[in-house]
Design an enzyme around this catalytic site. Sequence first.
Site, PDB file in Angstrom:
ATOM      1  N   GLY A 136       0.807  -1.210   0.000  1.00 28.11           N
ATOM      2  CA  GLY A 136       0.000   0.000   0.000  1.00 28.11           C
ATOM      3  C   GLY A 136       0.839   1.256   0.000  1.00 28.11           C
ATOM      4  CD  GLU A 183      10.560  -9.381  20.881  1.00 28.31           C
ATOM      5  OE1 GLU A 183      10.217  -9.683  19.723  1.00 28.31           O
ATOM      6  OE2 GLU A 183       9.754  -9.273  21.830  1.00 28.31           O
ATOM      7  CB  ALA A 184      15.515  -5.587  17.921  1.00 27.52           C
ATOM      8  CB  ILE A 185      19.158  -5.787  22.072  1.00 24.46           C
ATOM      9  CG1 ILE A 185      19.206  -4.300  21.693  1.00 24.46           C
ATOM     10  CG2 ILE A 185      20.474  -6.188  22.757  1.00 24.46           C
ATOM     11  CD1 ILE A 185      19.289  -3.356  22.872  1.00 24.46           C
ATOM     12  CB  ALA A 215       3.959   7.695  12.570  1.00 24.04           C
ATOM     13  CB  SER A 274       2.507  -8.040  17.817  1.00 19.03           C
ATOM     14  OG  SER A 274       2.700  -6.852  18.563  1.00 19.03           O
ATOM     15  CG  ASP A 275       8.223  -7.296  14.199  1.00 16.80           C
ATOM     16  OD1 ASP A 275       9.299  -7.836  14.503  1.00 16.80           O
ATOM     17  OD2 ASP A 275       8.157  -6.226  13.575  1.00 16.80           O
ATOM     18  CD  GLU A 288      -1.592  -0.860  -3.318  1.00 19.07           C
ATOM     19  OE1 GLU A 288      -2.533  -1.056  -2.544  1.00 19.07           O
ATOM     20  OE2 GLU A 288      -1.011  -1.777  -3.926  1.00 19.07           O
ATOM     21  CE  LYS A 307      15.830 -10.323  13.924  1.00 16.64           C
ATOM     22  NZ  LYS A 307      14.407 -10.739  14.002  1.00 16.64           N
TER      23      LYS A 307
END
EC number: 2.5.1.46
Length: 346
Positions: A119, A311-313, A331, A303-304, A122, A317
């Site tokens: 999305g 958590e990414a650490i 945002a 959820s991501d 597009e 990542k």
Amino acid sequence: MSETPNLATEAVLVHSAPVPEDAVPVSGIDFDKPENKNTRAADLVGAMNGMGFQATSLGQACNIIDEMRTWEGVDKEGNPAKTTIFLGYTSNLISSGLRSTLKYLVKNKMVSAIVSSAGGIEEDLIKCLAETYLGDFALKGSVLRETGMNRIGNLLVPNDNYCKFEEWVVPILDTMLEEQEKQGVSWTPSTVIDRLGKEIDNEDSVLYWAHKNQIPVFCPALTDGSLGDMLFFHTFKASPLQLKIDIVADIRKINSMSMAATRAGMIILGGGLVKHHIANACLMRNGADYAVYINTGQEFDGSDAGARPDEAISWGKIKAGAKHVKVYADATLVFPLVVAATFAKE
């Protein structure tokens, strides 16, 4: 009983340990003070830094982005190097007016690569063909369906917009198929997007400026939207030939960008695919050096989108010593302020 019981006073009036000398007191913005009149965005965010809660997180996000965008060093060969900045955003943000802010970053070469959902591709193109309108969250779906109006939160997209998109994009797909068959062109999601950015030839478009400035736009779920519908229809129109799009080449491309980065930073608006695709690319270099998340996701369901940078650490990542923050906010509400206080302040 004329005196307060000792049990109560001992429970309530517990003495604190000494406050560390570097502790920062809570502060706010007093608009009665002359220096706070006609406040610049950077000054406003700087003052919000001491407020606590998400205001402090917003201030931290701006500090991290400022360091991310201004860092200069040298690469392994001794050549000048800057931070490779990966920008991720979900499709609804392009549907919203935040598109103009994102376009500003791309037009002025302030990011190195983009990841979005279908999305986000597009809708940028469709907005060059027809308008999206303000509506209301409470509009009834069945009534909107009868009138051919599609609701995105409190935005409305006439279904005619997608008809115009089909008229515009199908001839381009025909040409791309011809180039595939006659010239051996191998298409990837990012090269398809680059071609569409070239063809739209509209300065209001994020993808136009990405093409012009050679900023790759990745979309590992390119078929998950109206563009996927058009590709589906095109398989029948072009049969027995078929346009082929290689996603493997793109994962190599974005991961290679990450590995080649002297420093890597992530600015991620929203969650899900765009967030993880960038984070996973940064895993290939043992983690990003900077990370700013802006979304409303909660982590209780695993959820991501809801996952905090920590958590990414754990996955490698984001580096253990990286500067990172998550701002819990829409945002569209805060990112224009972030950009005004960082990228746009000079």
